[in-house]
Design a protein around this motif. Structure first.
Motif, mmCIF file in Angstrom:
data_model
loop_
_atom_site.group_PDB
_atom_site.id
_atom_site.type_symbol
_atom_site.label_atom_id
_atom_site.label_comp_id
_atom_site.label_asym_id
_atom_site.label_seq_id
_atom_site.Cartn_x
_atom_site.Cartn_y
_atom_site.Cartn_z
ATOM 1 N N HIS A 1 0.838 -1.206 0.000
ATOM 2 C CA HIS A 1 0.000 0.000 0.000
ATOM 3 C C HIS A 1 0.877 1.263 0.000
ATOM 4 N N ALA A 2 1.909 1.261 0.856
ATOM 5 C CA ALA A 2 2.812 2.417 0.925
ATOM 6 C C ALA A 2 3.516 2.634 -0.412
ATOM 7 N N PHE A 3 3.980 1.560 -1.047
ATOM 8 C CA PHE A 3 4.649 1.686 -2.337
ATOM 9 C C PHE A 3 3.684 2.191 -3.406
ATOM 10 N N SER A 4 2.429 1.739 -3.351
ATOM 11 C CA SER A 4 1.462 2.184 -4.365
ATOM 12 C C SER A 4 1.214 3.686 -4.262
ATOM 13 N N LEU A 5 1.313 4.231 -3.058
ATOM 14 C CA LEU A 5 1.118 5.673 -2.875
ATOM 15 C C LEU A 5 2.315 6.485 -3.377
ATOM 16 N N LEU A 6 3.489 5.861 -3.394
ATOM 17 C CA LEU A 6 4.707 6.559 -3.803
ATOM 18 C C LEU A 6 4.962 6.488 -5.312
ATOM 19 N N CYS A 7 4.347 5.515 -5.980
ATOM 20 C CA CYS A 7 4.642 5.280 -7.395
ATOM 21 C C CYS A 7 3.882 6.226 -8.309
ATOM 22 N N GLN A 8 4.542 6.583 -9.416
ATOM 23 C CA GLN A 8 3.925 7.379 -10.469
ATOM 24 C C GLN A 8 3.414 6.486 -11.603
ATOM 25 N N ASP A 9 4.068 5.357 -11.802
ATOM 26 C CA ASP A 9 3.716 4.427 -12.878
ATOM 27 C C ASP A 9 2.439 3.667 -12.498
ATOM 28 N N GLN A 10 1.389 3.844 -13.285
ATOM 29 C CA GLN A 10 0.096 3.236 -12.965
ATOM 30 C C GLN A 10 0.121 1.710 -13.017
ATOM 31 N N ASP A 11 0.998 1.139 -13.844
ATOM 32 C CA ASP A 11 1.119 -0.317 -13.880
ATOM 33 C C ASP A 11 1.653 -0.843 -12.545
ATOM 34 N N VAL A 12 2.614 -0.130 -11.979
ATOM 35 C CA VAL A 12 3.171 -0.518 -10.676
ATOM 36 C C VAL A 12 2.128 -0.323 -9.585
ATOM 37 N N VAL A 13 1.389 0.781 -9.651
ATOM 38 C CA VAL A 13 0.327 1.042 -8.670
ATOM 39 C C VAL A 13 -0.700 -0.094 -8.711
ATOM 40 N N GLN A 14 -1.106 -0.494 -9.905
ATOM 41 C CA GLN A 14 -2.069 -1.587 -10.032
ATOM 42 C C GLN A 14 -1.512 -2.903 -9.503
ATOM 43 N N ALA A 15 -0.246 -3.159 -9.779
ATOM 44 C CA ALA A 15 0.386 -4.386 -9.280
ATOM 45 C C ALA A 15 0.432 -4.379 -7.751
ATOM 46 N N MET A 16 0.749 -3.237 -7.158
ATOM 47 C CA MET A 16 0.786 -3.134 -5.692
ATOM 48 C C MET A 16 -0.611 -3.298 -5.095
ATOM 49 N N ASN A 17 -1.617 -2.747 -5.765
ATOM 50 C CA ASN A 17 -2.996 -2.900 -5.292
ATOM 51 C C ASN A 17 -3.456 -4.354 -5.381
ATOM 52 N N ARG A 18 -3.062 -5.043 -6.463
ATOM 53 C CA ARG A 18 -3.391 -6.474 -6.572
ATOM 54 C C ARG A 18 -2.690 -7.265 -5.480
ATOM 55 N N THR A 19 -1.451 -6.906 -5.202
ATOM 56 C CA THR A 19 -0.701 -7.567 -4.134
ATOM 57 C C THR A 19 -1.407 -7.381 -2.795
ATOM 58 N N CYS A 20 -1.869 -6.158 -2.540
ATOM 59 C CA CYS A 20 -2.630 -5.889 -1.305
ATOM 60 C C CYS A 20 -3.851 -6.793 -1.225
ATOM 61 N N GLN A 21 -4.603 -6.872 -2.306
ATOM 62 C CA GLN A 21 -5.837 -7.666 -2.304
ATOM 63 C C GLN A 21 -5.556 -9.149 -2.072
ATOM 64 N N ILE A 22 -4.508 -9.664 -2.694
ATOM 65 C CA ILE A 22 -4.132 -11.071 -2.507
ATOM 66 C C ILE A 22 -3.841 -11.344 -1.040
ATOM 67 N N HIS A 23 -3.058 -10.475 -0.420
ATOM 68 C CA HIS A 23 -2.663 -10.714 0.974
ATOM 69 C C HIS A 23 -3.791 -10.401 1.955
ATOM 70 N N ILE A 24 -4.688 -9.507 1.604
ATOM 71 C CA ILE A 24 -5.877 -9.277 2.438
ATOM 72 C C ILE A 24 -6.744 -10.543 2.436
ATOM 73 N N ARG A 25 -6.923 -11.139 1.256
ATOM 74 C CA ARG A 25 -7.704 -12.389 1.181
ATOM 75 C C ARG A 25 -7.025 -13.494 1.976
ATOM 76 N N GLN A 26 -5.696 -13.590 1.874
ATOM 77 C CA GLN A 26 -4.964 -14.616 2.623
ATOM 78 C C GLN A 26 -5.116 -14.390 4.120
#
Length: 93
Positions: A44-69
């Motif tokens: 989540h912290a990295f997604s807030l710092l990134c300018q590249d939307q692909d990286v932001v989306q990847a970080m958000n997907r990572t958050c969702q995966i680990h929230i589900r886990q």
């Protein structure tokens, strides 16, 4: 229960997991929850710092995966606690 011996070590395979949680089990579950929470916070912290939307989306997907886990672990633990409470008349052993 199936007992196997490999290389001088004995391992036990259960058809179903035992109905109790040992102290070691509880510590491992605590570690799993902590690891998932750390990844959620960092992604989540990295997604807030990134300018590249692909990286932001990847970080958000990572958050969702680990929230589900994290939720899966909590749900499993909750079922175990509920089952233990039901079998002991409201007192956890």
């Amino acid at each position: 229960m199936n007992i196997q011996q490999q290389g001088g070590q004995t391992s036990t395979n259960y058809a179903q997991p035992p109905a109790i949680l040992s102290t070691k089990d509880c510590l491992y579950i605590e570690d799993m929850l902590s690891w998932n929470l750390d990844v959620i916070k960092k992604a989540h912290a990295f997604s807030l710092l990134c300018q590249d939307q692909d990286v932001v989306q990847a970080m958000n997907r990572t958050c969702q995966i680990h929230i589900r886990q994290y939720q899966t672990i909590l749900n499993h633990l909750g079922k175990h606690v509920q089952a233990a409470t039901n079998t002991t008349g409201g007192v956890l052993q």
